[in-house]
Design a protein around this motif. Structure first.
Motif, short mmCIF file in Angstrom:
data_model
loop_
_atom_site.label_atom_id
_atom_site.label_comp_id
_atom_site.label_asym_id
_atom_site.label_seq_id
_atom_site.Cartn_x
_atom_site.Cartn_y
_atom_site.Cartn_z
N LYS A 44 1.85 -14.05 -24.02
CA LYS A 44 1.08 -15.71 -23.28
C LYS A 44 -0.47 -15.21 -23.70
N ARG A 45 -1.30 -14.69 -24.29
CA ARG A 45 -2.91 -14.18 -24.17
C ARG A 45 -3.16 -15.39 -24.81
N LEU A 46 -4.50 -16.16 -24.59
CA LEU A 46 -4.72 -17.26 -25.46
C LEU A 46 -6.42 -16.45 -25.70
N VAL A 47 -6.43 -16.63 -27.29
CA VAL A 47 -8.17 -16.21 -27.57
C VAL A 47 -8.88 -16.89 -28.64
N THR A 48 -10.30 -16.68 -28.52
CA THR A 48 -11.56 -17.46 -29.23
C THR A 48 -11.55 -17.13 -30.22
N ALA A 49 -11.87 -17.57 -31.33
CA ALA A 49 -12.91 -17.62 -32.34
C ALA A 49 -13.63 -19.01 -32.61
N MET A 50 -14.33 -18.57 -34.12
CA MET A 50 -15.22 -19.68 -34.17
C MET A 50 -15.59 -19.14 -35.62
N LEU A 51 -14.75 -20.59 -36.66
CA LEU A 51 -14.98 -20.41 -37.77
C LEU A 51 -15.43 -21.47 -38.61
N LEU A 52 -17.13 -21.33 -39.13
CA LEU A 52 -17.60 -22.57 -40.13
C LEU A 52 -18.22 -23.71 -38.84
N GLU A 53 -18.41 -23.00 -37.61
CA GLU A 53 -18.83 -23.33 -36.61
C GLU A 53 -17.95 -24.17 -35.76
N VAL A 54 -16.49 -24.16 -36.06
CA VAL A 54 -15.55 -24.75 -35.62
C VAL A 54 -14.93 -23.68 -34.33
N PRO A 55 -15.42 -23.76 -32.63
CA PRO A 55 -14.59 -23.61 -32.07
C PRO A 55 -12.63 -23.70 -32.30
N LEU A 56 -12.51 -22.51 -32.02
CA LEU A 56 -10.77 -22.55 -32.50
C LEU A 56 -10.22 -21.57 -31.59
N VAL A 57 -9.05 -21.80 -31.04
CA VAL A 57 -8.12 -20.72 -29.95
C VAL A 57 -7.51 -20.60 -30.44
N LEU A 58 -6.21 -19.24 -30.09
CA LEU A 58 -5.47 -18.90 -30.76
C LEU A 58 -4.60 -18.17 -29.92
#
Length: 381
Positions: A44-58
């Motif tokens: 149930k871990r949430l991780v973060t990333a950024m693509l094309l200056e869009v913040p994402l949670v996965l």
């Protein structure tokens, strides 16, 4: 982020990240990009990333399905990655709003009473399609966002989303490995560095590869392919030791084919008899001043253990990274740059492909390829 890259971004370039958000960052939207390794999202871990200056949670649902949402609650903007994930919904840590992980649709607002008429199901946090391939979670970054009636973001996808890219493999059993490194530059600089055929003897000098004393004239044929170009199948360079070793082991000729495909992929296949090696390098845009090389390779060469390849691969990427860090020192002064023929022709094709794709999307007309047909290039490396 590595200390070297962080130093460039924070110390040598204090204006990085302060550019106007509304300015064109030169990104290509409506393509798949690798966000994180599949192994990074489990339980149930949430991780973060950024693509094309869009913040994402996965994350990954209880059923094992990967998902990607915009990492921002539409209520007050707090990152949803600070919240709680129960395997199906993401709960905001600020006011407890809950969103379905796979659609980003709001399913509950705890503060509402029976007197409220707000249609919760019409609120979205922003959702992006996800697929897993070759050990990566790929996210389809679309620019087709519209506003819902409550002013939250609803992702509007094109009529047909293509499948995420898959690394070509040529046998049921093979080894596979992944490498990455960050580059403190715009994705365009990372890409034209990736396809540059002339830097090898200077940037990648080593006993197991080549030296600047091994430079000689080369000629290679290139041909247009959809959204890219191909270095046609050819015998690899005689001054590259690994290729010569493979030839001696198999007793057969070695052929190499290299493709570049928009938005950011370099694919290489090496074949010698029943032996093969396949790799893909993507230059992933994170911000307009930061990109990342995501490299995956697979092979059935029995004499090449994964740990040994990783040692050599890390050396290559570190050499590229150090060169791009040094280049960033010069680029911060906005110098005039130049591209020459024939060594820089692939870079010219890349910029032509990118411009023509954007024009095709704008006008609705068919995309014009910058190459009219096969061409032979000559350079020394």
């Amino acid at each position: 982020m590595s200390e070297a890259v962080r130093t460039i971004l924070q110390s040598d370039n204090p204006a990085a990240g302060e550019l106007a958000r509304g300015a064109d960052a030169g990104f290509l939207w409506d393509f798949w990009y690798p966000a994180v390794r599949s192994s990074a999202i489990r339980g149930k871990r949430l991780v973060t990333a950024m693509l094309l200056e869009v913040p994402l949670v996965l994350g990954r649902t209880a059923e094992g399905r990967a998902f990607a949402m915009r990492d921002s609650c539409p209520h007050r903007g707090i990152p949803l990655s600070y919240g709680h994930f129960d395997g199906a919904t993401v709960e905001c840590s600020y006011h407890g709003w809950r969103f379905d992980a796979c659609t980003a649709r709001c399913v509950e607002i705890p503060s509402l009473t029976s007197q409220d008429k707000l249609k919760v199901e019409r609120i979205f946090a922003g959702h992006y399609p996800c697929e897993e391939r070759d050990g990566y979670v790929w996210v389809y970054m679309t620019s087709r966002d519209r506003k819902a009636v409550d002013n939250s973001t609803v992702t509007r996808l094109p009529e047909q989303v293509p499948a995420a890219p898959a690394l070509p493999v040529f046998s049921k059993k093979y080894k596979i490995t992944h490498l990455e490194c960050e580059l403190p530059s715009h994705v365009d600089q990372g890409i034209i560095g990736l396809m540059d055929p002339a830097h090898g003897p200077f940037v990648h000098q080593s006993w197991f590869w080549r030296s600047k004393h091994s430079i000689h004239e080369k000629q290679k044929q290139f041909e247009p392919i959809p959204y890219g170009f191909r270095m046609s199948p050819h015998s690899p360079s005689s001054n590259s030791a690994p290729y010569q070793l493979l030839k001696r082991i198999t007793g057969e000729g070695v052929t190499t084919t290299i493709d570049f495909v928009l938005p950011n992929m370099r694919l290489e296949e090496i074949h010698s008899g029943k032996m093969w090696f396949s790799s893909r390098a993507t230059v992933t845009p994170v911000r307009r001043d930061l990109c990342r090389i995501d490299f995956v390779a697979a092979w059935n060469l029995p004499f090449l253990p994964a740990f040994l390849f990783r040692i050599f691969g890390k050396t290559f990427l570190r050499q590229d990274q150090e060169t791009m860090i040094r280049q960033a020192e010069g680029l911060k002064h906005d110098p005039k740059l130049m591209l020459i023929d024939d060594a820089d022709r692939p870079a010219k094709w890349y910029f032509g492909l990118k411009a023509n794709l954007l024009e095709s999307r704008r006008s609705g007309a068919a995309m014009v390829h910058p190459m009219s047909g096969p061409v032979t290039l000559h350079w020394r490396s």
